[in-house]
Design a protein around this motif. Structure first.
Motif, PDB file in Angstrom:
ATOM      1  N   ALA A   1      64.680 -13.000  -2.424  1.00  0.00           N
ATOM      2  CA  ALA A   1      65.085 -11.731  -3.014  1.00  0.00           C
ATOM      3  C   ALA A   1      66.587 -11.485  -2.819  1.00  0.00           C
ATOM      4  O   ALA A   1      67.255 -10.938  -3.683  1.00  0.00           O
ATOM      5  CB  ALA A   1      64.282 -10.582  -2.410  1.00  0.00           C
ATOM      6  N   GLU A   2      67.127 -11.907  -1.675  1.00  0.00           N
ATOM      7  CA  GLU A   2      68.556 -11.750  -1.394  1.00  0.00           C
ATOM      8  C   GLU A   2      69.395 -12.562  -2.383  1.00  0.00           C
ATOM      9  O   GLU A   2      70.488 -12.156  -2.739  1.00  0.00           O
ATOM     10  CB  GLU A   2      68.867 -12.194   0.031  1.00  0.00           C
ATOM     11  N   GLU A   3      68.878 -13.701  -2.788  1.00  0.00           N
ATOM     12  CA  GLU A   3      69.605 -14.573  -3.705  1.00  0.00           C
ATOM     13  C   GLU A   3      69.529 -14.092  -5.140  1.00  0.00           C
ATOM     14  O   GLU A   3      70.329 -14.465  -5.974  1.00  0.00           O
ATOM     15  CB  GLU A   3      69.078 -16.012  -3.609  1.00  0.00           C
TER      16      GLU A   3
ATOM     17  N   THR B   1      55.902 -16.104   7.751  1.00  0.00           N
ATOM     18  CA  THR B   1      56.826 -17.054   7.144  1.00  0.00           C
ATOM     19  C   THR B   1      56.950 -16.793   5.645  1.00  0.00           C
ATOM     20  O   THR B   1      58.054 -16.825   5.091  1.00  0.00           O
ATOM     21  CB  THR B   1      56.363 -18.502   7.402  1.00  0.00           C
ATOM     22  N   ALA B   2      55.847 -16.520   4.988  1.00  0.00           N
ATOM     23  CA  ALA B   2      55.877 -16.197   3.555  1.00  0.00           C
ATOM     24  C   ALA B   2      56.729 -14.960   3.304  1.00  0.00           C
ATOM     25  O   ALA B   2      57.506 -14.915   2.343  1.00  0.00           O
ATOM     26  CB  ALA B   2      54.458 -16.004   3.032  1.00  0.00           C
ATOM     27  N   GLU B   3      56.621 -13.963   4.169  1.00  0.00           N
ATOM     28  CA  GLU B   3      57.423 -12.744   4.028  1.00  0.00           C
ATOM     29  C   GLU B   3      58.917 -13.062   4.186  1.00  0.00           C
ATOM     30  O   GLU B   3      59.745 -12.546   3.438  1.00  0.00           O
ATOM     31  CB  GLU B   3      56.995 -11.688   5.051  1.00  0.00           C
ATOM     32  N   ARG B   4      59.273 -13.929   5.156  1.00  0.00           N
ATOM     33  CA  ARG B   4      60.684 -14.317   5.325  1.00  0.00           C
ATOM     34  C   ARG B   4      61.185 -15.078   4.120  1.00  0.00           C
ATOM     35  O   ARG B   4      62.319 -14.900   3.677  1.00  0.00           O
ATOM     36  CB  ARG B   4      60.865 -15.132   6.607  1.00  0.00           C
ATOM     37  N   LEU B   5      60.345 -15.919   3.555  1.00  0.00           N
ATOM     38  CA  LEU B   5      60.719 -16.674   2.366  1.00  0.00           C
ATOM     39  C   LEU B   5      60.928 -15.729   1.176  1.00  0.00           C
ATOM     40  O   LEU B   5      61.915 -15.853   0.438  1.00  0.00           O
ATOM     41  CB  LEU B   5      59.653 -17.713   2.046  1.00  0.00           C
ATOM     42  N   ILE B   6      60.058 -14.762   1.006  1.00  0.00           N
ATOM     43  CA  ILE B   6      60.197 -13.765  -0.062  1.00  0.00           C
ATOM     44  C   ILE B   6      61.516 -13.000   0.111  1.00  0.00           C
ATOM     45  O   ILE B   6      62.266 -12.813  -0.857  1.00  0.00           O
ATOM     46  CB  ILE B   6      59.005 -12.807  -0.078  1.00  0.00           C
TER      47      ILE B   6
ATOM     48  N   ARG C   1      64.948 -33.090   3.440  1.00  0.00           N
ATOM     49  CA  ARG C   1      65.802 -32.736   4.593  1.00  0.00           C
ATOM     50  C   ARG C   1      66.742 -31.587   4.245  1.00  0.00           C
ATOM     51  O   ARG C   1      66.946 -30.675   5.041  1.00  0.00           O
ATOM     52  CB  ARG C   1      66.609 -33.942   5.049  1.00  0.00           C
ATOM     53  N   ARG C   2      67.331 -31.654   3.043  1.00  0.00           N
ATOM     54  CA  ARG C   2      68.252 -30.596   2.621  1.00  0.00           C
ATOM     55  C   ARG C   2      67.527 -29.272   2.451  1.00  0.00           C
ATOM     56  O   ARG C   2      68.046 -28.213   2.825  1.00  0.00           O
ATOM     57  CB  ARG C   2      68.969 -31.002   1.340  1.00  0.00           C
ATOM     58  N   LEU C   3      66.304 -29.319   1.915  1.00  0.00           N
ATOM     59  CA  LEU C   3      65.514 -28.101   1.762  1.00  0.00           C
ATOM     60  C   LEU C   3      65.155 -27.526   3.126  1.00  0.00           C
ATOM     61  O   LEU C   3      65.262 -26.317   3.346  1.00  0.00           O
ATOM     62  CB  LEU C   3      64.250 -28.379   0.945  1.00  0.00           C
ATOM     63  N   ARG C   4      64.738 -28.374   4.055  1.00  0.00           N
ATOM     64  CA  ARG C   4      64.396 -27.909   5.405  1.00  0.00           C
ATOM     65  C   ARG C   4      65.608 -27.223   6.052  1.00  0.00           C
ATOM     66  O   ARG C   4      65.489 -26.157   6.658  1.00  0.00           O
ATOM     67  CB  ARG C   4      63.908 -29.066   6.268  1.00  0.00           C
ATOM     68  N   ALA C   5      66.799 -27.820   5.888  1.00  0.00           N
ATOM     69  CA  ALA C   5      68.020 -27.239   6.464  1.00  0.00           C
ATOM     70  C   ALA C   5      68.361 -25.904   5.798  1.00  0.00           C
ATOM     71  O   ALA C   5      68.740 -24.941   6.479  1.00  0.00           O
ATOM     72  CB  ALA C   5      69.183 -28.214   6.322  1.00  0.00           C
ATOM     73  N   ALA C   6      68.219 -25.834   4.468  1.00  0.00           N
ATOM     74  CA  ALA C   6      68.515 -24.592   3.758  1.00  0.00           C
ATOM     75  C   ALA C   6      67.543 -23.488   4.168  1.00  0.00           C
ATOM     76  O   ALA C   6      67.953 -22.331   4.352  1.00  0.00           O
ATOM     77  CB  ALA C   6      68.453 -24.819   2.247  1.00  0.00           C
ATOM     78  N   LEU C   7      66.292 -23.829   4.323  1.00  0.00           N
ATOM     79  CA  LEU C   7      65.310 -22.844   4.765  1.00  0.00           C
ATOM     80  C   LEU C   7      65.591 -22.395   6.194  1.00  0.00           C
ATOM     81  O   LEU C   7      65.473 -21.207   6.510  1.00  0.00           O
ATOM     82  CB  LEU C   7      63.893 -23.407   4.646  1.00  0.00           C
ATOM     83  N   ALA C   8      65.980 -23.320   7.055  1.00  0.00           N
ATOM     84  CA  ALA C   8      66.301 -22.966   8.438  1.00  0.00           C
ATOM     85  C   ALA C   8      67.485 -22.001   8.479  1.00  0.00           C
ATOM     86  O   ALA C   8      67.534 -21.113   9.336  1.00  0.00           O
ATOM     87  CB  ALA C   8      66.600 -24.226   9.246  1.00  0.00           C
ATOM     88  N   HIS C   9      68.415 -22.160   7.545  1.00  0.00           N
ATOM     89  CA  HIS C   9      69.590 -21.289   7.478  1.00  0.00           C
ATOM     90  C   HIS C   9      69.195 -19.830   7.238  1.00  0.00           C
ATOM     91  O   HIS C   9      69.902 -18.922   7.661  1.00  0.00           O
ATOM     92  CB  HIS C   9      70.536 -21.786   6.379  1.00  0.00           C
ATOM     93  N   VAL C  10      68.073 -19.601   6.564  1.00  0.00           N
ATOM     94  CA  VAL C  10      67.588 -18.233   6.328  1.00  0.00           C
ATOM     95  C   VAL C  10      66.368 -17.929   7.199  1.00  0.00           C
ATOM     96  O   VAL C  10      65.568 -17.051   6.882  1.00  0.00           O
ATOM     97  CB  VAL C  10      67.300 -17.970   4.828  1.00  0.00           C
TER      98      VAL C  10
END
Length: 69
Positions: free
Chosen positions: A66-68, A57-62, A16-25
């Protein structure tokens, strides 16, 4: 030794925490779930199945990773 129920609760919380963190970005992994069989194994820690995603989605994740970095 942690029980299966405790391992499942811990894995669900992290999921759940991972899903929320991913949704944040602005990243959605629709197949994100707890791998239930790994919660019953006494030799391994619970696993999360990140599942499949499309290229956009993979591009958004990359980009988010990268921002982090």
């Amino acid at each position: 030794m942690r029980s299966t129920v405790i391992k499942l609760r811990e894995a669900d919380d992290v999921s759940r925490r991972l899903r929320a963190a991913l949704a944040h970005v602005d990243v959605l992994l629709p197949s994100l779930r707890v791998d239930l069989s790994s919660c019953t194994d006494t030799l391994t820690e619970p696993l999360l199945d990140l599942g499949r995603c499309n290229i956009a989605t993979a591009e958004r994740l990359i980009a988010a990773l990268a921002e982090e970095g």
